[in-house]
Design a protein around this motif. Structure first.
Motif, PDB file in Angstrom:
ATOM      1  N   UNK A  84       0.829  -1.204   0.000  1.00  0.00           N
ATOM      2  CA  UNK A  84       0.000   0.000   0.000  1.00  0.00           C
ATOM      3  C   UNK A  84       0.860   1.249   0.000  1.00  0.00           C
ATOM      4  N   UNK A  85       2.015   1.182   0.680  1.00  0.00           N
ATOM      5  CA  UNK A  85       2.906   2.338   0.726  1.00  0.00           C
ATOM      6  C   UNK A  85       3.698   2.566  -0.541  1.00  0.00           C
ATOM      7  N   UNK A  86       3.667   1.594  -1.451  1.00  0.00           N
ATOM      8  CA  UNK A  86       4.447   1.720  -2.684  1.00  0.00           C
ATOM      9  C   UNK A  86       3.838   2.692  -3.674  1.00  0.00           C
ATOM     10  N   UNK A  87       2.580   3.038  -3.465  1.00  0.00           N
ATOM     11  CA  UNK A  87       1.926   3.959  -4.379  1.00  0.00           C
ATOM     12  C   UNK A  87       1.194   3.220  -5.484  1.00  0.00           C
ATOM     13  N   UNK A  88       0.607   3.989  -6.364  1.00  0.00           N
ATOM     14  CA  UNK A  88      -0.180   3.407  -7.438  1.00  0.00           C
ATOM     15  C   UNK A  88       0.704   3.012  -8.617  1.00  0.00           C
ATOM     16  N   UNK A  89       0.140   2.226  -9.505  1.00  0.00           N
ATOM     17  CA  UNK A  89       0.793   1.831 -10.760  1.00  0.00           C
ATOM     18  C   UNK A  89       2.126   1.137 -10.536  1.00  0.00           C
ATOM     19  N   UNK A  90       2.141   0.163  -9.627  1.00  0.00           N
ATOM     20  CA  UNK A  90       3.339  -0.648  -9.438  1.00  0.00           C
ATOM     21  C   UNK A  90       3.004  -2.109  -9.728  1.00  0.00           C
ATOM     22  N   UNK A  91       4.007  -2.833 -10.177  1.00  0.00           N
ATOM     23  CA  UNK A  91       3.922  -4.272 -10.337  1.00  0.00           C
ATOM     24  C   UNK A  91       4.952  -4.892  -9.408  1.00  0.00           C
ATOM     25  N   UNK A  92       4.521  -5.819  -8.583  1.00  0.00           N
ATOM     26  CA  UNK A  92       5.430  -6.443  -7.616  1.00  0.00           C
ATOM     27  C   UNK A  92       6.095  -7.650  -8.270  1.00  0.00           C
ATOM     28  N   UNK A  93       7.411  -7.598  -8.348  1.00  0.00           N
ATOM     29  CA  UNK A  93       8.167  -8.694  -8.964  1.00  0.00           C
ATOM     30  C   UNK A  93       8.187  -9.925  -8.072  1.00  0.00           C
ATOM     31  N   UNK A  94       8.338  -9.721  -6.766  1.00  0.00           N
ATOM     32  CA  UNK A  94       8.392 -10.847  -5.831  1.00  0.00           C
ATOM     33  C   UNK A  94       8.330 -10.330  -4.406  1.00  0.00           C
ATOM     34  N   UNK A  95       8.038 -11.222  -3.488  1.00  0.00           N
ATOM     35  CA  UNK A  95       8.223 -10.978  -2.069  1.00  0.00           C
ATOM     36  C   UNK A  95       9.560 -11.615  -1.691  1.00  0.00           C
ATOM     37  N   UNK A  96      10.452 -10.842  -1.086  1.00  0.00           N
ATOM     38  CA  UNK A  96      11.722 -11.369  -0.619  1.00  0.00           C
ATOM     39  C   UNK A  96      11.770 -11.301   0.893  1.00  0.00           C
ATOM     40  N   UNK A  97      12.023 -12.424   1.548  1.00  0.00           N
ATOM     41  CA  UNK A  97      12.021 -12.478   3.011  1.00  0.00           C
ATOM     42  C   UNK A  97      13.413 -12.809   3.534  1.00  0.00           C
ATOM     43  N   UNK A  98      13.928 -11.951   4.382  1.00  0.00           N
ATOM     44  CA  UNK A  98      15.183 -12.200   5.091  1.00  0.00           C
ATOM     45  C   UNK A  98      14.840 -12.870   6.415  1.00  0.00           C
ATOM     46  N   UNK A  99      15.289 -14.105   6.597  1.00  0.00           N
ATOM     47  CA  UNK A  99      14.906 -14.897   7.763  1.00  0.00           C
ATOM     48  C   UNK A  99      16.146 -15.398   8.494  1.00  0.00           C
ATOM     49  N   UNK A 100      16.053 -15.590   9.806  1.00  0.00           N
ATOM     50  CA  UNK A 100      17.163 -16.194  10.542  1.00  0.00           C
ATOM     51  C   UNK A 100      17.331 -17.662  10.130  1.00  0.00           C
ATOM     52  N   UNK A 101      18.481 -18.204  10.457  1.00  0.00           N
ATOM     53  CA  UNK A 101      18.727 -19.609  10.167  1.00  0.00           C
ATOM     54  C   UNK A 101      18.730 -20.446  11.431  1.00  0.00           C
ATOM     55  N   UNK A 102      18.728 -21.765  11.246  1.00  0.00           N
ATOM     56  CA  UNK A 102      18.736 -22.460   9.949  1.00  0.00           C
ATOM     57  C   UNK A 102      17.368 -22.442   9.265  1.00  0.00           C
ATOM     58  N   UNK A 103      17.437 -22.248   7.930  1.00  0.00           N
ATOM     59  CA  UNK A 103      16.212 -22.154   7.145  1.00  0.00           C
ATOM     60  C   UNK A 103      16.543 -22.616   5.735  1.00  0.00           C
ATOM     61  N   UNK A 104      15.781 -23.561   5.217  1.00  0.00           N
ATOM     62  CA  UNK A 104      15.973 -24.043   3.857  1.00  0.00           C
ATOM     63  C   UNK A 104      15.267 -23.074   2.914  1.00  0.00           C
ATOM     64  N   UNK A 105      16.044 -22.163   2.324  1.00  0.00           N
ATOM     65  CA  UNK A 105      15.446 -21.112   1.511  1.00  0.00           C
ATOM     66  C   UNK A 105      14.771 -21.672   0.266  1.00  0.00           C
ATOM     67  N   UNK A 106      15.340 -22.692  -0.329  1.00  0.00           N
ATOM     68  CA  UNK A 106      14.764 -23.249  -1.553  1.00  0.00           C
ATOM     69  C   UNK A 106      13.390 -23.858  -1.291  1.00  0.00           C
ATOM     70  N   UNK A 107      13.247 -24.570  -0.186  1.00  0.00           N
ATOM     71  CA  UNK A 107      11.984 -25.233   0.145  1.00  0.00           C
ATOM     72  C   UNK A 107      11.034 -24.329   0.939  1.00  0.00           C
ATOM     73  N   UNK A 108      11.585 -23.278   1.544  1.00  0.00           N
ATOM     74  CA  UNK A 108      10.751 -22.420   2.381  1.00  0.00           C
ATOM     75  C   UNK A 108      10.397 -23.053   3.704  1.00  0.00           C
ATOM     76  N   UNK A 109      11.314 -23.866   4.235  1.00  0.00           N
ATOM     77  CA  UNK A 109      11.035 -24.618   5.457  1.00  0.00           C
ATOM     78  C   UNK A 109      12.072 -24.273   6.526  1.00  0.00           C
ATOM     79  N   UNK A 110      11.595 -23.921   7.714  1.00  0.00           N
ATOM     80  CA  UNK A 110      12.474 -23.552   8.820  1.00  0.00           C
ATOM     81  C   UNK A 110      13.034 -24.784   9.514  1.00  0.00           C
TER      82      UNK A 110
END
Length: 321
Positions: A84-110
């Motif tokens: 909502x804060x990005x303003x109008x007329x935007x296309x979101x390429x992806x959600x990127x999440x920075x997470x603590x480890x250990x975390x399997x980034x490829x599978x999305x499993x902590x």
């Protein structure tokens, strides 16, 4: 993906991006980046062409010991606030999440058991995707990365790393690290400890974290000053009192990092985290211990560095489909 030999976007390129975005019907590509902390989560839109967070980050208090659905719901809530804060007329390429480890980034499993226990072994990507169904972020690709790795990647891409081979180090209660070469996080190979994690590597009959964490700095203050102080308290003292402590800390940190800097061939070491706020007090002592050709710098973005790294997970030139 940008390589070290390629320049930062010129002002004319940035102006062109802004001009294009302002044309009728034009849509600006942004990533929505999240930084998952132990007590809160922050999120912000990042413009990959400007290499910048383009709105004040949204923040939500969210303790790591909350139930699974509360955690996932909080992530979704703050991601939508950032959108909502990005303003109008935007296309979101992806959600990127920075997470603590250990975390399997490829599978999305902590794999965490010391915190975020409700996420352990469960598919966080599928859960978050389901929570975003029926919202403007439905079907947006969801990517994960280790928070220390993404700190280093963000500084490499848009900060003090300046797209040189970089080791990023976060100094706080513990020590985090990330190794970046040519825009790629390195988790193995020559000069890289297993998983890119320095904290548990051997140093002085113990580990690196034992020698240069917040607790180690407090022990140094007691040894030199006879009183136990944290980094903030130490930084408030006159230099005539605090100087020997900071010098000893900087030299120790330099000795701990030097073998890895040399083996990796790092041209830049970037420091973040709370202790790095006092970089002016110990930076010279640290630099004196590093191999020739490697320069240490204070983080340019601090808490926003991991957000920038999360945005770079798909590369800086990602555009809308």
């Amino acid at each position: 993906m940008t390589h070290p030999s390629e320049p930062h976007p010129s002002e004319s390129q940035s102006s062109a991006s802004r001009s294009s975005a302002s044309q009728p019907g034009a849509r600006r590509a942004v990533a929505i980046a999240l930084d998952i902390g132990g007590s809160h989560v922050t999120a912000a839109p990042v413009d990959p062409h400007l290499r910048a967070v383009t709105a004040a980050p949204a923040r939500l208090d969210l303790p790591h010991d909350a139930p699974h659905d509360t955690l996932i719901g909080g992530w979704a809530e703050v991601a939508l606030a950032a959108f909502a804060g990005a303003g109008e007329a935007v296309t979101v390429t992806h959600l990127g999440l920075a997470v603590p480890g250990p975390f399997d980034a490829a599978r999305g499993v902590s794999g965490m058991t010391h915190k975020f226990r409700a996420l352990h072994g469960r598919d966080a990507r599928a859960a978050l995707s389901a929570r975003l169904r029926g919202t403007p972020l439905q079907d947006t690709p969801i990517l994960f990365g280790n928070d220390a790795d993404l700190f280093a990647l963000g500084e490499w891409w848009a900060g003090a790393g300046e797209q040189l081979d970089t080791i990023g180090v976060t100094l706080g209660t513990g020590i985090g690290s990330g190794f970046v070469r040519a825009g790629q996080v390195q988790t193995g190979g020559p000069g890289v400890p297993p998983g890119g994690e320095l904290w548990n590597t051997p140093f002085r009959d113990a580990t690196v974290e034992d020698a240069v964490s917040g607790a180690a700095l407090t022990r140094l203050t007691h040894r030199h000053l006879g009183v136990s102080l944290d980094a903030r308290q130490l930084a408030a003292l006159p230099a005539s009192q605090s100087g020997p402590v900071w010098t000893a800390f900087g030299q120790t940190l330099g000795e701990a990092l030097s073998p890895w800097v040399e083996a990796f061939g790092a041209q830049r070491v970037v420091l973040g985290g709370n202790i790095s706020r006092a970089f002016g007090q110990f930076g010279t002592a640290l630099q004196s211990q590093l191999p020739r050709g490697a320069q240490v710098r204070q983080s340019r973005h601090f808490e926003q560095a991991a957000l920038l790294g999360a945005a770079f997970l798909r590369g800086p030139d990602t555009t809308a489909p």
